[in-house]
Design a protein around this motif. Structure first.
Motif, PDB file in Angstrom:
ATOM      1  N   ARG A  51       0.822  -1.214   0.000  1.00  0.00           N
ATOM      2  CA  ARG A  51       0.000   0.000   0.000  1.00  0.00           C
ATOM      3  C   ARG A  51       0.857   1.266   0.000  1.00  0.00           C
ATOM      4  O   ARG A  51       0.517   2.260  -0.635  1.00  0.00           O
ATOM      5  CB  ARG A  51      -0.957   0.016   1.195  1.00  0.00           C
ATOM      6  CG  ARG A  51      -2.164  -0.924   1.021  1.00  0.00           C
ATOM      7  CD  ARG A  51      -3.048  -0.924   2.251  1.00  0.00           C
ATOM      8  NE  ARG A  51      -3.444   0.421   2.635  1.00  0.00           N
ATOM      9  CZ  ARG A  51      -4.498   1.062   2.139  1.00  0.00           C
ATOM     10  NH1 ARG A  51      -5.255   0.461   1.257  1.00  0.00           N
ATOM     11  NH2 ARG A  51      -4.771   2.277   2.530  1.00  0.00           N
ATOM     12  N   GLY A  55       1.297   4.226  -3.110  1.00  0.00           N
ATOM     13  CA  GLY A  55       0.939   5.614  -2.835  1.00  0.00           C
ATOM     14  C   GLY A  55      -0.378   5.756  -2.088  1.00  0.00           C
ATOM     15  O   GLY A  55      -0.936   6.832  -2.011  1.00  0.00           O
ATOM     16  N   LEU A  56      -0.880   4.656  -1.522  1.00  0.00           N
ATOM     17  CA  LEU A  56      -2.151   4.698  -0.816  1.00  0.00           C
ATOM     18  C   LEU A  56      -1.976   4.997   0.662  1.00  0.00           C
ATOM     19  O   LEU A  56      -2.942   5.256   1.365  1.00  0.00           O
ATOM     20  CB  LEU A  56      -2.893   3.369  -0.961  1.00  0.00           C
ATOM     21  CG  LEU A  56      -3.372   3.023  -2.366  1.00  0.00           C
ATOM     22  CD1 LEU A  56      -4.073   1.687  -2.385  1.00  0.00           C
ATOM     23  CD2 LEU A  56      -4.298   4.112  -2.880  1.00  0.00           C
ATOM     24  N   SER A  57      -0.750   4.908   1.127  1.00  0.00           N
ATOM     25  CA  SER A  57      -0.513   5.104   2.550  1.00  0.00           C
ATOM     26  C   SER A  57       0.860   5.745   2.698  1.00  0.00           C
ATOM     27  O   SER A  57       1.776   5.429   1.934  1.00  0.00           O
ATOM     28  CB  SER A  57      -0.633   3.730   3.211  1.00  0.00           C
ATOM     29  OG  SER A  57       0.106   3.652   4.375  1.00  0.00           O
ATOM     30  N   ARG A  58       0.978   6.656   3.646  1.00  0.00           N
ATOM     31  CA  ARG A  58       2.227   7.394   3.795  1.00  0.00           C
ATOM     32  C   ARG A  58       3.177   6.689   4.748  1.00  0.00           C
ATOM     33  O   ARG A  58       2.761   6.255   5.820  1.00  0.00           O
ATOM     34  CB  ARG A  58       1.949   8.802   4.346  1.00  0.00           C
ATOM     35  CG  ARG A  58       1.700   9.827   3.266  1.00  0.00           C
ATOM     36  CD  ARG A  58       1.575  11.221   3.887  1.00  0.00           C
ATOM     37  NE  ARG A  58       0.471  11.294   4.831  1.00  0.00           N
ATOM     38  CZ  ARG A  58      -0.775  11.581   4.475  1.00  0.00           C
ATOM     39  NH1 ARG A  58      -1.059  11.836   3.227  1.00  0.00           N
ATOM     40  NH2 ARG A  58      -1.744  11.617   5.370  1.00  0.00           N
ATOM     41  N   LEU A  78       0.571   8.006  -9.886  1.00  0.00           N
ATOM     42  CA  LEU A  78      -0.436   6.947  -9.910  1.00  0.00           C
ATOM     43  C   LEU A  78      -0.544   6.285 -11.290  1.00  0.00           C
ATOM     44  O   LEU A  78      -0.831   5.106 -11.387  1.00  0.00           O
ATOM     45  CB  LEU A  78      -1.793   7.504  -9.469  1.00  0.00           C
ATOM     46  CG  LEU A  78      -1.869   7.953  -8.002  1.00  0.00           C
ATOM     47  CD1 LEU A  78      -3.139   8.758  -7.750  1.00  0.00           C
ATOM     48  CD2 LEU A  78      -1.805   6.762  -7.048  1.00  0.00           C
ATOM     49  N   ALA A  79      -0.283   7.064 -12.338  1.00  0.00           N
ATOM     50  CA  ALA A  79      -0.367   6.510 -13.688  1.00  0.00           C
ATOM     51  C   ALA A  79       0.711   5.457 -13.939  1.00  0.00           C
ATOM     52  O   ALA A  79       0.558   4.596 -14.802  1.00  0.00           O
ATOM     53  CB  ALA A  79      -0.264   7.636 -14.711  1.00  0.00           C
ATOM     54  N   PHE A  83      -2.104  -1.370  -9.064  1.00  0.00           N
ATOM     55  CA  PHE A  83      -2.236  -2.002  -7.748  1.00  0.00           C
ATOM     56  C   PHE A  83      -3.517  -2.817  -7.714  1.00  0.00           C
ATOM     57  O   PHE A  83      -4.583  -2.327  -8.059  1.00  0.00           O
ATOM     58  CB  PHE A  83      -2.259  -0.927  -6.656  1.00  0.00           C
ATOM     59  CG  PHE A  83      -2.490  -1.476  -5.273  1.00  0.00           C
ATOM     60  CD1 PHE A  83      -1.607  -2.392  -4.709  1.00  0.00           C
ATOM     61  CD2 PHE A  83      -3.595  -1.083  -4.535  1.00  0.00           C
ATOM     62  CE1 PHE A  83      -1.821  -2.902  -3.431  1.00  0.00           C
ATOM     63  CE2 PHE A  83      -3.812  -1.583  -3.252  1.00  0.00           C
ATOM     64  CZ  PHE A  83      -2.926  -2.494  -2.707  1.00  0.00           C
ATOM     65  N   ALA A  85      -5.611  -4.871  -4.987  1.00  0.00           N
ATOM     66  CA  ALA A  85      -5.714  -5.181  -3.553  1.00  0.00           C
ATOM     67  C   ALA A  85      -6.190  -6.617  -3.359  1.00  0.00           C
ATOM     68  O   ALA A  85      -6.756  -7.233  -4.256  1.00  0.00           O
ATOM     69  CB  ALA A  85      -6.663  -4.208  -2.874  1.00  0.00           C
ATOM     70  N   PRO A  89     -11.082  -5.684  -5.235  1.00  0.00           N
ATOM     71  CA  PRO A  89     -12.271  -4.841  -5.157  1.00  0.00           C
ATOM     72  C   PRO A  89     -12.799  -4.486  -6.538  1.00  0.00           C
ATOM     73  O   PRO A  89     -12.051  -4.029  -7.405  1.00  0.00           O
ATOM     74  CB  PRO A  89     -11.768  -3.590  -4.430  1.00  0.00           C
ATOM     75  CG  PRO A  89     -10.310  -3.559  -4.674  1.00  0.00           C
ATOM     76  CD  PRO A  89      -9.866  -4.979  -4.794  1.00  0.00           C
ATOM     77  N   LEU A  90     -14.080  -4.748  -6.735  1.00  0.00           N
ATOM     78  CA  LEU A  90     -14.764  -4.378  -7.975  1.00  0.00           C
ATOM     79  C   LEU A  90     -16.177  -3.961  -7.582  1.00  0.00           C
ATOM     80  O   LEU A  90     -16.651  -4.340  -6.521  1.00  0.00           O
ATOM     81  CB  LEU A  90     -14.846  -5.583  -8.926  1.00  0.00           C
ATOM     82  CG  LEU A  90     -13.540  -6.119  -9.510  1.00  0.00           C
ATOM     83  CD1 LEU A  90     -13.784  -7.452 -10.196  1.00  0.00           C
ATOM     84  CD2 LEU A  90     -12.909  -5.138 -10.492  1.00  0.00           C
ATOM     85  N   TYR A  91     -16.834  -3.178  -8.446  1.00  0.00           N
ATOM     86  CA  TYR A  91     -18.230  -2.839  -8.185  1.00  0.00           C
ATOM     87  C   TYR A  91     -19.085  -4.023  -8.592  1.00  0.00           C
ATOM     88  O   TYR A  91     -19.184  -4.339  -9.776  1.00  0.00           O
ATOM     89  CB  TYR A  91     -18.630  -1.579  -8.959  1.00  0.00           C
ATOM     90  CG  TYR A  91     -17.906  -0.350  -8.468  1.00  0.00           C
ATOM     91  CD1 TYR A  91     -18.178   0.152  -7.202  1.00  0.00           C
ATOM     92  CD2 TYR A  91     -16.950   0.286  -9.243  1.00  0.00           C
ATOM     93  CE1 TYR A  91     -17.516   1.277  -6.734  1.00  0.00           C
ATOM     94  CE2 TYR A  91     -16.280   1.411  -8.783  1.00  0.00           C
ATOM     95  CZ  TYR A  91     -16.574   1.895  -7.524  1.00  0.00           C
ATOM     96  OH  TYR A  91     -15.921   2.998  -7.055  1.00  0.00           O
ATOM     97  N   HIS A  99     -16.385  -1.467 -15.930  1.00  0.00           N
ATOM     98  CA  HIS A  99     -15.089  -1.239 -15.285  1.00  0.00           C
ATOM     99  C   HIS A  99     -14.055  -0.740 -16.297  1.00  0.00           C
ATOM    100  O   HIS A  99     -13.259   0.141 -15.997  1.00  0.00           O
ATOM    101  CB  HIS A  99     -14.587  -2.521 -14.621  1.00  0.00           C
ATOM    102  CG  HIS A  99     -15.275  -2.827 -13.332  1.00  0.00           C
ATOM    103  ND1 HIS A  99     -16.406  -3.607 -13.265  1.00  0.00           N
ATOM    104  CD2 HIS A  99     -15.007  -2.449 -12.061  1.00  0.00           C
ATOM    105  CE1 HIS A  99     -16.788  -3.697 -11.994  1.00  0.00           C
ATOM    106  NE2 HIS A  99     -15.961  -3.005 -11.245  1.00  0.00           N
ATOM    107  N   LYS A 149      -4.098  -0.273 -17.651  1.00  0.00           N
ATOM    108  CA  LYS A 149      -3.625   1.039 -17.215  1.00  0.00           C
ATOM    109  C   LYS A 149      -2.208   1.310 -17.735  1.00  0.00           C
ATOM    110  O   LYS A 149      -1.734   2.437 -17.710  1.00  0.00           O
ATOM    111  CB  LYS A 149      -3.654   1.051 -15.683  1.00  0.00           C
ATOM    112  CG  LYS A 149      -3.467   2.385 -15.040  1.00  0.00           C
ATOM    113  CD  LYS A 149      -3.416   2.206 -13.528  1.00  0.00           C
ATOM    114  CE  LYS A 149      -3.015   3.484 -12.845  1.00  0.00           C
ATOM    115  NZ  LYS A 149      -2.789   3.302 -11.414  1.00  0.00           N
TER     116      LYS A 149
END
Lengths: 300, 305
Positions: A51, A55-58, A78-79, A83, A85, A89-91, A99, A149
């Motif tokens: 993470r 770049g999701l957590s410092r 970010l580009a 990542f 997880a 996670p998906l809708y 998506h 991506k």
């Protein structure tokens, strides 16, 4: 031959949640183009590390460099980083198609055609809600999104943990193909050593929030040995090499060891270790001390 | 991000739009009829039974007092929280969009929707109530102040903000919804009862006993009615002075009490302050909403930092 630049470089990286360090003093680097396995027991800090790299957590301490830049909540960074997880996670109510369209709207280098082709070649219906798909199909959708991506570095957090063996194989071959095709660097955490051996050529091992091993996979296999001897004393061995695990029986002693140079003492009988045995030896250590055990032989 | 928001929330938007439309149709039809009927009955002075047969419609209009709460529960408490709960934040944040932009887009969508839907309902109710207001003592009374004008919009902004913050705190939708309901009701009641009467310094009128305490200008917001003796407020059982005979008529009794120094003191806000009060109440809730949103944003950033 020039050495390729490191795609991942981590120095003294640490993350503290309140008083507890989830990851501490983590240092390693992974050359570009590698597929690096990230191994550690549950709670060793694998997710925390990934993470932070994404770049999701410092970080609370130390520095990290991913694809040449420090992780940040910044569109340009970010580009460069994909990542996926752990829970994939998906809708649930969205289709794979939805998506892909989201990806196209939110990413500057989106390769929509490649994403579609990848899913179609796996016979994943683009119009079906992902909530009704199998775990393997969902994982493939997640991977296709991360790959479309066009990241330079791809971080995968236990992507195959919940999949059956066949889905696991398919997932890893999609990943391997993409690595060859795009030359991306991958870091992939997993408990499953057999999977790591299939796709990885580099290895980072975390134990108790610290890096205990970070090396090329071939060097790892070449540099670790199981030594056995009728002698009881391991002190001389421990001075020169890194002892991971010691098992004593009444008649002999077995030592799992990382060789830091040639082995001089002919009293030790050497045998090779499998990756799984090496992992287990590292994960059994505590606070940098070897895992010592005494086995009582059952009298026949 | 606009496409993503639309794809995510289009069902919610469709339901809300259908509900507003379903409400608008009877409001527009009966509103026109009532307005015409009011003009007709005024000339003959027969407006007493104007709302006979409109019981259901009056109830429907009064029920809109719950609209801000519905918005807060089904939008405020879900828009961000559902993503946190489902873990899909990790999907969005893995795209090339900063978390800051994602959050502000979400909040912007939430508050544009909140504003649009609550303003639509409040606008319809305000228009429909023109006829109703002409027939009632004061627009401050009953639910009239809470369902007309700009206050419902303020309540809705507050409810959405409360839902967002509750969602950030709980990270689970159901408890966030419950917290929104509880928090909204408590704050609404507290402000209505303890703060609203003091938005402006009230006026005080001293009225003779014969008035029975009625004598403030029509349309006023009556805050309190007290019995005083020589300017001091009386409480508890009151003994009539010996000079005032119990056997006399009501008029002679009032006459006698007046002469002894008894008065009614009425504290009230005049009807002309209605819009001032509307905007102050809106401002109070809008300010609370800003405070709650800011806290939610800071907390969310800290949680995942």
């Amino acid at each position: 031959m020039n050495t390729p630049a490191a795609a991942l470089r981590v120095a003294g990286l640490g993350k503290r949640y309140r008083a507890k360090w989830a990851l501490k003093d983590c240092t390693f680097s992974v050359p570009a183009g590698r597929v690096c396995g990230l191994v550690g027991a549950n709670g060793a800090g694998k997710t925390t590390l990934l993470r932070m790299l994404a770049g999701l957590s410092r970080p609370s301490a130390g520095t990290a460099e991913v694809a040449g830049a420090a992780p940040a909540d910044d569109p340009a960074f970010l580009a460069e980083v994909g990542f996926l997880a752990q829970e994939i996670p998906l809708y649930r109510r969205w289709s794979a198609e939805d998506h892909l369209r989201m990806g196209a709207h939110l990413n500057p280098r989106w390769d929509d055609a490649a994403g579609r082709e990848r899913l179609q070649s796996l016979h994943i219906p683009l119009g079906q809600r992902v909530g009704t798909m199998s775990g393997g199909q969902r994982a493939q959708v997640g991977l296709a999104l991360a790959l479309a991506k066009h990241p330079r570095v791809l971080l995968l957090d236990e992507p195959v943990a919940a999949l059956d063996p066949l889905a696991r194989r398919d997932f890893l071959s999609t990943l391997a193909e993409a690595v060859v095709e795009h030359g991306i660097t991958v870091m992939l955490s997993s408990h499953l050593v057999a999977d790591l051996e299939r796709v990885c050529d580099h290895l980072v091992v975390l134990a108790e929030g610290r890096t205990v091993l970070a090396d090329d996979l071939d060097d790892v296999l070449a540099g670790h040995r199981l030594l056995t001897s009728g002698r009881r004393d391991t002190a001389a061995l421990e001075r020169e090499h890194t002892v991971l695990r010691v098992e004593r029986t009444a008649r002999q002693v077995s030592v799992w060891v990382r060789l830091n140079g040639p082995l001089h003492d002919p009293a030790w009988e050497q045998s090779e270790l499998s990756l799984e045995e090496i992992m287990l030896a590292y994960l059994g250590m505590s606070a940098g001390r070897p895992d010592e055990s005494v086995v009582r032989e059952v009298s026949a | 991000m606009i496409w993503v928001l639309w794809r995510q929330h289009r069902a919610q938007v469709a339901i809300a739009a259908a509900a507003v439309l379903a409400f608008a149709v009877p409001v527009l039809i009966t509103g026109r009829k009532l307005a015409d009927a009011l003009i007709a009955c005024r000339s003959g002075n027969t407006c007493g039974g104007l709302f006979d047969g409109y019981q259901a419609m009056t109830t429907l209009v009064n029920i809109t007092v719950a609209v801000p709460l519905l918005i807060g529960v089904f939008w405020g408490a879900t828009v961000v929280c559902r993503e946190v709960e489902a873990g899909t934040t990790a999907l969005v944040w893995a795209q090339s969009i900063t978390r800051r932009r994602w959050l502000w887009s979400k909040l912007l969508a939430l508050f544009v929707f909140t504003l649009a839907s609550s303003a639509a309902v409040a606008g319809l109710v305000t228009w429909w109530s023109n006829t109703h207001n002409a027939q009632v003592e004061s627009r401050f009374n009953g639910l009239q102040f809470d369902i007309q004008g700009v206050t419902p919009v303020g309540y809705a902004l507050f409810a959405s903000a409360l839902g967002f913050l509750a969602g950030v705190l709980w990270r689970r939708t159901l408890p966030a919804m419950a917290t929104t309901i509880g928090g909204f009701v408590v704050v609404r009641i507290a402000i209505e009862n303890y703060l609203r009467p003091h938005f402006m310094a009230p006026l005080v009128r001293s009225l003779p006993m014969s008035s029975g305490g009625d004598g403030v200008p029509s349309g006023s917001f009556t805050i309190s009615k007290e019995l005083t003796l020589h300017g001091h407020v009386l409480s508890g059982p009151i003994t009539a002075p010996t000079g005032c005979s119990r056997s006399g008529t009501r008029e002679t009794m009032d006459e006698c009490l007046n002469a002894s120094g008894f008065r009614f003191r009425v504290t009230y806000q005049p009807g002309g302050r209605y819009w001032g009060f509307q905007w102050i109440e809106f401002g109070v809730f809008a300010a609370l909403a800003v405070l709650l949103v800011a806290s939610g944003v800071v907390l969310l950033r800290r949680q995942d930092g």
